[in-house]
Design a protein around this motif. Structure first.
Motif, mmCIF file in Angstrom:
data_model
loop_
_atom_site.group_PDB
_atom_site.id
_atom_site.type_symbol
_atom_site.label_atom_id
_atom_site.label_comp_id
_atom_site.label_asym_id
_atom_site.label_seq_id
_atom_site.Cartn_x
_atom_site.Cartn_y
_atom_site.Cartn_z
ATOM 1 N N THR A 285 39.769 -33.369 78.156
ATOM 2 C CA THR A 285 40.057 -33.810 76.789
ATOM 3 C C THR A 285 38.791 -34.333 76.108
ATOM 4 O O THR A 285 38.563 -34.097 74.923
ATOM 5 C CB THR A 285 41.136 -34.902 76.762
ATOM 6 N N VAL A 286 37.953 -35.049 76.856
ATOM 7 C CA VAL A 286 36.708 -35.561 76.291
ATOM 8 C C VAL A 286 35.771 -34.397 75.947
ATOM 9 O O VAL A 286 35.136 -34.381 74.888
ATOM 10 C CB VAL A 286 36.012 -36.536 77.259
ATOM 11 N N VAL A 287 35.689 -33.417 76.841
ATOM 12 C CA VAL A 287 34.831 -32.253 76.601
ATOM 13 C C VAL A 287 35.295 -31.508 75.349
ATOM 14 O O VAL A 287 34.478 -31.089 74.513
ATOM 15 C CB VAL A 287 34.836 -31.320 77.832
ATOM 16 N N ILE A 288 36.592 -31.350 75.188
ATOM 17 C CA ILE A 288 37.123 -30.683 73.995
ATOM 18 C C ILE A 288 36.695 -31.423 72.732
ATOM 19 O O ILE A 288 36.254 -30.815 71.748
ATOM 20 C CB ILE A 288 38.663 -30.605 74.072
ATOM 21 N N ALA A 289 36.817 -32.762 72.762
ATOM 22 C CA ALA A 289 36.458 -33.558 71.591
ATOM 23 C C ALA A 289 34.981 -33.429 71.253
ATOM 24 O O ALA A 289 34.606 -33.339 70.073
ATOM 25 C CB ALA A 289 36.823 -35.022 71.822
ATOM 26 N N LEU A 290 34.118 -33.405 72.270
ATOM 27 C CA LEU A 290 32.675 -33.357 72.034
ATOM 28 C C LEU A 290 32.203 -31.957 71.634
ATOM 29 O O LEU A 290 31.405 -31.800 70.708
ATOM 30 C CB LEU A 290 31.933 -33.831 73.287
ATOM 31 N N VAL A 291 32.691 -30.940 72.319
ATOM 32 C CA VAL A 291 32.307 -29.567 71.967
ATOM 33 C C VAL A 291 32.817 -29.219 70.569
ATOM 34 O O VAL A 291 32.189 -28.455 69.830
ATOM 35 C CB VAL A 291 32.843 -28.581 73.025
ATOM 36 N N GLY A 292 33.953 -29.824 70.198
ATOM 37 C CA GLY A 292 34.527 -29.563 68.883
ATOM 38 C C GLY A 292 33.654 -30.007 67.729
ATOM 39 O O GLY A 292 33.875 -29.598 66.583
ATOM 40 N N LEU A 293 32.630 -30.832 68.004
ATOM 41 C CA LEU A 293 31.710 -31.252 66.936
ATOM 42 C C LEU A 293 30.977 -30.065 66.316
ATOM 43 O O LEU A 293 30.431 -30.169 65.217
ATOM 44 C CB LEU A 293 30.692 -32.257 67.486
ATOM 45 N N ALA A 294 30.976 -28.937 67.011
ATOM 46 C CA ALA A 294 30.338 -27.738 66.462
ATOM 47 C C ALA A 294 31.037 -27.266 65.186
ATOM 48 O O ALA A 294 30.441 -26.530 64.385
ATOM 49 C CB ALA A 294 30.343 -26.620 67.504
ATOM 50 N N VAL A 295 32.282 -27.700 64.985
ATOM 51 C CA VAL A 295 33.027 -27.312 63.786
ATOM 52 C C VAL A 295 32.318 -27.787 62.519
ATOM 53 O O VAL A 295 32.397 -27.154 61.469
ATOM 54 C CB VAL A 295 34.461 -27.906 63.854
ATOM 55 N N VAL A 296 31.592 -28.903 62.611
ATOM 56 C CA VAL A 296 30.928 -29.479 61.444
ATOM 57 C C VAL A 296 29.804 -28.564 60.948
ATOM 58 O O VAL A 296 29.405 -28.628 59.788
ATOM 59 C CB VAL A 296 30.376 -30.883 61.784
ATOM 60 N N ILE A 298 26.589 -28.532 61.779
ATOM 61 C CA ILE A 298 25.278 -29.172 61.656
ATOM 62 C C ILE A 298 24.628 -29.057 63.028
ATOM 63 O O ILE A 298 25.104 -29.675 63.994
ATOM 64 C CB ILE A 298 25.399 -30.642 61.224
ATOM 65 N N PRO A 299 23.590 -28.223 63.180
ATOM 66 C CA PRO A 299 23.047 -27.914 64.502
ATOM 67 C C PRO A 299 22.742 -29.138 65.361
ATOM 68 O O PRO A 299 23.062 -29.159 66.548
ATOM 69 C CB PRO A 299 21.767 -27.129 64.166
ATOM 70 N N MET A 300 22.151 -30.170 64.764
ATOM 71 C CA MET A 300 21.797 -31.345 65.549
ATOM 72 C C MET A 300 23.040 -32.006 66.129
ATOM 73 O O MET A 300 23.066 -32.414 67.298
ATOM 74 C CB MET A 300 21.029 -32.355 64.693
ATOM 75 N N LEU A 301 24.105 -32.088 65.330
ATOM 76 C CA LEU A 301 25.347 -32.712 65.790
ATOM 77 C C LEU A 301 26.000 -31.861 66.875
ATOM 78 O O LEU A 301 26.553 -32.390 67.848
ATOM 79 C CB LEU A 301 26.291 -32.893 64.600
ATOM 80 N N TYR A 532 38.403 -30.315 62.292
ATOM 81 C CA TYR A 532 38.007 -30.903 63.578
ATOM 82 C C TYR A 532 39.180 -31.633 64.219
ATOM 83 O O TYR A 532 39.449 -31.476 65.416
ATOM 84 C CB TYR A 532 36.847 -31.870 63.348
ATOM 85 N N LEU A 533 39.899 -32.402 63.411
ATOM 86 C CA LEU A 533 41.052 -33.148 63.926
ATOM 87 C C LEU A 533 42.114 -32.186 64.442
ATOM 88 O O LEU A 533 42.692 -32.395 65.520
ATOM 89 C CB LEU A 533 41.617 -34.026 62.809
ATOM 90 N N ALA A 534 42.374 -31.119 63.680
ATOM 91 C CA ALA A 534 43.383 -30.143 64.096
ATOM 92 C C ALA A 534 42.979 -29.455 65.396
ATOM 93 O O ALA A 534 43.807 -29.265 66.296
ATOM 94 C CB ALA A 534 43.587 -29.108 62.992
ATOM 95 N N LEU A 535 41.689 -29.099 65.507
ATOM 96 C CA LEU A 535 41.215 -28.424 66.713
ATOM 97 C C LEU A 535 41.315 -29.331 67.932
ATOM 98 O O LEU A 535 41.884 -28.954 68.965
ATOM 99 C CB LEU A 535 39.767 -27.978 66.515
ATOM 100 N N VAL A 536 40.778 -30.543 67.804
ATOM 101 C CA VAL A 536 40.718 -31.454 68.943
ATOM 102 C C VAL A 536 42.114 -31.893 69.372
ATOM 103 O O VAL A 536 42.485 -31.801 70.544
ATOM 104 C CB VAL A 536 39.840 -32.675 68.599
#
Length: 741
Positions: A285-296, A298-301, A532-536
């Motif tokens: 669940t944590v990995v899903i939340a963190l990898v999901g940041l790619a939805v934004v 922004i390459p750095m994020l 992001y919320l929907a994905l995570v």
């Protein structure tokens, strides 16, 4: 799953020397790779698709070598009362500072002389040197920053007030002390929880090993993958958090197995087979939340999210392999002194733990079972009231005016506002692309005249056309400070006017600069929040359906998480935007909430919240599957999980709260927001609302449609198949149920 992990735990216990040597070898290998790797520059920051980024890209094309997105610094001078910066002796000091800046670093692109660039205030009391760099602020070297910081030392000695501002002066906040405070508090909490230094030390040691491997690997790959130091910040924070949590749950389960009288190897296998299953799915669940940041987008994020997710994976693997290996070396010292003393006197470990049978978790669970409606209403209404300020949430990126008044950038900001107006700290840059215009210079003049008439504009300064004569830069000084709503409205007004300007002149106008970039960044974050919320939440919901084999329990988990995050955001708005309790928390100037905050809180808090949900509710699920009634299963889950979850939450709150005293408002906001969110989620949602809802639902909580039950793979988190395997292997005389978490 449970059977595989059971065998893995026993294997690691038996081959503990090999397991420990492998992990030590990995740590050494990662360390050597990090030390041998070329020192990376800071990762570049870009926001593909935004107008501000398009403008920067166009400037790079039309003004080659101009470093359009390069960092800027301002050295601000103020003359003593009754004197002016135009006095001869003060001019000498300023000219020496200009010369020092020009020769101070190869990253310097240009340095302006305030006496030739009209950079002296009308009353002559304040002047500033503007420094432009070839790279953005995240790519500046320490040597460049040091050269800027040392500028004006001679002028200070001569009696001038000298302060340094601009994004070039904004160094990365020092967080080492906060991390040390968090680790120290974690050590104390673990010793209190376990009553054994050995048991308390294992989670800390393994968490540090995991973070060491993760951060060293990031450092080793930084140059190749364009990773900056900020990439490792999130990885370190999350790695420490989950590393301690996961090890804590495995060690706690192992101690419970020993208390049931099992042999050490068997106890290690069962601990990894049951609690380890929860660790694996909590980690997912944590990995899903963190990898999901790619939805934004922004390459750095995205890189920060992937790096932190890798550290979480390391923490999970360490928990199910290195922990059982180290438990093999610990012997009976993993138990508390009273338990060991009782065992030496001929008693059993179980007898030594009789006092825990009626612990605080049991008493609280029975209280909730007696009054589920009252507890549910109190929790929901309480968090709902705290969430009310979210209705007035304003997001943005805090400027230097929100920093401590003790900092040089803040004092430079105030001096520039005093001498040139508040909008001078955040000029807008208009890029006029006149390639399609018949008269480019006339188009630039028309744009300047139109923008100058807009409300909120203090001054407009058109620049010359480039060498090809098709592009110009127009600088716009707003009347208000960079983070104000009026300045944001001005940016939108300019963008709304460009259609008419293009029709009249054939020129395209793009708005950029640090202020516009911040506005676009905030908009990108707002646009990405719901996807992001929907994905995570959606993926985690499916994962929890698989784990709990229930529809209502995952739904309750997701809704409870949203409630705690919204309440935490409400508290952040009340303190940092409205200014409530500002003196207590050291908020210098209330203003917009950092635009990353909602997504950042969703990602980090969701991962930790699901940790607590999985560890607490899987034990209830385990008890229910093994024959206990719903109410009894809730009590069992709290008897064996509440103390451990409480300890984990207190550790996380201490880690995050340590950042509140950093002095940097952005860091303070993150620390406060995450600390209060973990408090709400662990102690209000998981400890109060969750048992109340489960008590009201009864058997229905574990309902799953038959067609879905048949279609879902059985991951056996509760260890039912493992128990059957152990019973069959011992002729049916093996224990009738697995031991407690």
């Amino acid at each position: 799953m449970a059977t595989f992990l059971y065998k893995l735990g026993r294997l690691a216990f038996r081959r503990r020397r090999i397991a420990v040597l492998l992990w030590v070898a990995l740590l050494v290998l990662a360390g050597v790779g990090a030390s041998a790797a070329a020192k990376p520059t800071e990762a570049s920051f870009s926001m593909p698709g935004t107008e501000a980024q398009k403008a920067f890209d166009l400037l790079e094309e039309r003004f080659p070598g101009g470093s359009a997105d390069g960092a800027t610094g301002r050295v601000v001078f103020k003359a003593p009362a009754g004197q002016k910066m135009t006095d001869a002796e003060h001019k000498t000091e300023v000219n020496e500072a200009v010369a020092a800046l020009k020769s101070g670093s190869p990253q310097v692109a240009s340095v302006t002389d305030p006496y030739t660039a009209d950079a002296v205030s009308e009353d002559g009391s304040i002047a500033y040197i503007s420094v432009s760099y070839k790279v953005n602020s995240m790519e500046l070297t320490d040597e460049t920053r040091d050269a800027l910081e040392k500028t004006g030392e001679g002028a200070r000695d001569a009696g001038l007030t000298v302060e340094i501002g601009g994004d070039a002066s904004m160094a990365e906040p020092e967080t080492g002390s906060a991390e040390m405070i968090g680790i120290a508090v974690a050590a104390v909490v673990l010793v209190i929880t376990f009553g054994s230094l050995i048991a308390a030390g294992l989670p800390l040691i393994t968490a540090l090993i995991g973070v060491g491997i993760g951060i060293s690997t990031i450092t080793a790959l930084a140059k190749t993958l364009d990773l900056g130091s900020t990439t490792s910040t999130l990885a370190m924070m999350i790695g420490l958090a989950v590393g301690i949590d996961y090890a804590l749950f495995i060690v706690s389960r192992y101690r419970a197995e020993l208390a049931e009288g099992r042999e050490r190897e068997e106890a290690a296998g069962r601990a990894v087979g049951t609690a380890g299953s929860a660790v694996v799915f909590a980690g997912l669940t944590v990995v899903i939340a963190l990898v999901g940041l790619a939805v934004v987008n922004i390459p750095m994020l995205s890189k920060m999210g992937f790096a932190a997710a890798g550290t979480v994976v390391i923490a999970v693997v360490i928990a199910i392999t290195l922990i059982p290996a180290l438990l093999g070396f610990a012997g009976d010292k993993v138990m508390g002194r009273k338990v060991r003393k009782n065992a030496k006197n001929g008693g059993t470990a179980a007898e030594g733990e009789v006092a825990e049978k009626q612990n605080g978790g049991v008493r609280w669970a029975r209280f909730v079972l007696r009054r589920p409606v009252a507890v549910l209403l109190a929790g929901v209404v309480g968090l709902g009231v705290i969430a009310i300020p979210v209705g007035s949430l304003k997001v943005g990126l805090p400027d230097e005016g929100s920093q401590s008044t003790e900092s040089s950038p803040r004092r430079a900001y105030d001096m520039l506002s005093e001498g040139f107006g508040p909008g001078f700290n955040g000029p807008l840059m208009l890029v006029v692309n006149a390639k399609g215009s018949e008269n480019p210079q006339s188009a630039v003049d028309k744009v300047s005249d139109t923008v100058e008439k807009l409300p909120g504009v203090a001054a407009v300064a058109p620049g010359p056309l480039n060498k090809t004569g098709d592009t110009a830069i127009v600088t716009v000084i707003p009347k208000d400070r960079p983070s104000s709503v009026k300045t944001e409205d001005l940016v939108h007004d300019i963008r709304d006017a460009r259609s008419a300007l293009k029709s009249d002149t054939g020129a395209e106008v793009l708005v950029t600069g640090a202020t516009a970039m911040n506005i676009d960044f905030s908009q990108r974050m707002n646009d990405a929040l719901m996807p992001y919320l929907a994905l995570v939440v959606g993926l985690a919901f499916l994962l929890l359906v698989l784990v709990f084999r229930s529809i209502l329990v995952p739904l309750k988990a997701a809704l409870g998480f949203l409630l705690s995050v919204v309440a935490a955001l409400g508290a952040v708005v009340a303190v940092f935007q409205w200014g409530w309790l500002a003196d207590i928390f050291g908020v210098e100037q209330p203003g917009p909430i950092m635009s990353m905050m909602p997504i950042f809180m969703v990602g980090v808090v969701f991962g930790l919240a699901m940790d607590y949900e999985v560890f607490l509710v899987t034990r209830m699920r385990e008890a229910y599957v093994h024959g206990e009634r719903p109410g009894e299963a809730i009590v069992t889950g709290f008897k064996h999980g509440a103390r451990v979850v409480t300890a984990a939450a207190v550790i996380m709150i201490a880690v995050f709260a340590g950042f509140i005293g950093s002095g940097e408002q952005m860091v303070m906001m993150i620390g406060f927001g995450l600390a209060i969110a973990v408090f709400f989620d662990a102690f209000v949602v998981r400890m109060a609302i969750v048992p109340a809802v489960l008590a009201l639902l009864g058997h229905k909580a574990w309902w799953l449609p038959r067609w879905l039950d048949r279609g879902l793979p059985n991951v056996d988190v509760e260890g039912e198949k493992l128990q059957q395997l152990l019973q069959d292997s011992s002729g049916g005389d093996e224990d009738r149920e697995l031991s407690r978490v």
